[in-house]
Motif scaffolding. Structure first.
Motif, short mmCIF file in Angstrom:
data_model
loop_
_atom_site.label_atom_id
_atom_site.label_comp_id
_atom_site.label_asym_id
_atom_site.label_seq_id
_atom_site.Cartn_x
_atom_site.Cartn_y
_atom_site.Cartn_z
N LYS A 5 -3.92 1.78 8.45
CA LYS A 5 -3.87 3.13 7.90
C LYS A 5 -4.88 4.08 8.54
CE LYS A 5 -3.15 3.64 3.47
NZ LYS A 5 -3.23 3.53 1.99
N THR A 6 -6.04 3.55 8.94
CA THR A 6 -7.09 4.42 9.49
C THR A 6 -7.09 4.44 11.01
OG1 THR A 6 -8.71 2.61 9.34
CG2 THR A 6 -8.55 4.11 7.47
N ASN A 28 -2.00 6.78 7.51
CA ASN A 28 -2.17 6.99 6.08
C ASN A 28 -1.31 8.17 5.63
OD1 ASN A 28 -3.31 6.54 3.51
ND2 ASN A 28 -4.78 8.19 3.85
N THR A 45 0.85 -1.19 0.00
CA THR A 45 0.00 0.00 0.00
C THR A 45 0.89 1.23 0.00
OG1 THR A 45 -1.88 1.07 1.10
CG2 THR A 45 -0.15 0.20 2.52
N LEU A 58 1.70 5.22 1.34
CA LEU A 58 1.52 6.15 2.45
C LEU A 58 1.94 7.55 2.00
CD1 LEU A 58 3.12 4.04 5.34
CD2 LEU A 58 0.71 4.11 4.66
N ASP A 93 -3.91 5.56 12.15
CA ASP A 93 -3.75 6.90 11.60
C ASP A 93 -2.36 7.14 11.00
OD1 ASP A 93 -4.66 9.39 10.91
OD2 ASP A 93 -4.20 10.31 12.84
N ILE A 143 -4.69 -3.90 6.43
CA ILE A 143 -4.07 -2.67 5.92
C ILE A 143 -4.98 -1.48 6.15
CG2 ILE A 143 -3.42 -1.48 3.79
CD1 ILE A 143 -2.13 -4.05 2.85
N ARG A 144 -6.28 -1.67 5.95
CA ARG A 144 -7.23 -0.58 6.20
C ARG A 144 -7.18 -0.16 7.67
NH1 ARG A 144 -13.29 -2.25 6.11
NH2 ARG A 144 -12.57 -3.07 8.11
N GLN A 155 5.40 10.03 -1.70
CA GLN A 155 4.71 8.86 -1.20
C GLN A 155 5.72 7.74 -0.95
OE1 GLN A 155 1.72 8.15 -4.31
NE2 GLN A 155 0.14 8.70 -2.84
#
Length: 287
Positions: free
Chosen positions: A198-199, A204, A13, A15, A202, A194-195, A39
């Motif tokens: 990242k969420t 992401n 993924t 970032l 925090d 992964i979601r 990124q």
């Protein structure tokens, strides 16, 4: 575990990073003429079931995901089966997994030339694939490839009716092809992990302004994530109820009409919240 093999899942993924001179040197913007922020590519391997991050690599977008996963394979011991998506279906990755004695299951992203050695039944064959003439651009020429590899080729149908092909190094005839297909369907767990990383954690967008600090920031976040996952697993391990029962959602649904103001007064969702209600709520028995 699946047939005494610990199940791992791989995926990558991106970032977002801070736009500083130091970070741009190590993580250059892909299309510099179009603007945008730097990124980083996060390539991770997680453990099925617990969701914990087993290993990872962080690099710029200029580096291929295949090169990163190829490097991570050196850190994985025997007794594992790795679930990957079709991006990783290249000869270098498959060859190294076999050399390292790491089992895998991976869908076919394109038609391959192969020779059928043995058939276990309809849509279930043992095949042989030979080394390609040219190597991938990201691969190191110094690392030798197996001249040929033996795989199991399985024809599958997804839950939505789409046909696809799975390649796996599990050649044991006693393991039914349907069992392998069901195993691969669980690869979606890493998308959820992964979601969450990242969420919920925090990250992401990493906030550090130097390459050294953003790596520390990522390390701390992933360590905290693994500890939370470990606590969740430990809390569910010996409970008398099934963790599959969505009791949290049930509690929220039953009590969503009950609100509490800053002074601790309980009131209905549609009330003004200024009057204390002495009667019991019919569903929750809360005054």
């Amino acid at each position: 575990h699946w047939h005494n093999l610990k199940v791992l899942e791989a995926d990558g993924t991106y970032l977002q990073l801070q736009d500083t001179v130091e970070i741009r040197k190590e993580y250059p913007v892909k299309n510099i003429h179009e603007g945008g922020y730097p990124q980083a590519l996060l390539e991770s391997i997680t453990e099925r079931g617990t969701g914990q991050v087993v290993n990872y690599r962080l690099s710029s977008r200029a580096v291929s995901e295949l090169a990163l996963i190829y490097e991570i394979l050196d850190d994985i011991g025997t007794g594992h089966i790795l679930l990957m998506d079709d991006l990783y279906n290249c000869y270098e990755i498959l060859s190294k997994c076999i050399v390292k004695n790491i089992h895998f299951a991976i869908p076919s992203k394109r038609k391959r030339n192969y020779k059928v050695i043995q058939s276990y039944g309809k849509g279930d064959d043992i095949i042989e694939i030979t080394k390609p003439i040219t190597r991938s651009k990201w691969a190191k020429d110094s690392e030798p490839l197996l001249p040929k590899i033996t795989l199991r080729r399985i024809d599958c149908v997804s839950p939505d009716g789409k046909e696809y092909t799975l390649f796996t190094s599990v050649l044991d005839k006693k393991i039914d092809k349907g069992d392998i297909q069901v195993l691969y369907l669980s690869r979606w767990d890493i998308e959820v992990s992964i979601r969450e990383i990242k969420t919920i954690m925090d990250i992401n967008i990493l906030r550090s302004k130097t390459p050294e600090m953003l790596k520390k920031e990522l390390n701390v976040s992933l360590t905290a994530y693994n500890l939370i996952r470990k606590m969740i697993y430990a809390s569910l391990k010996d409970l008398p109820f099934s963790p599959k029962e969505d009791f949290v959602y049930k509690f929220y649904t039953d009590n969503k009409a009950v609100l509490v103001d800053k002074k601790g007064r309980v009131y209905s969702r549609w009330s003004t919240g200024r009057k204390r209600n002495s009667t019991a709520h019919p569903e929750t028995n809360v005054a």
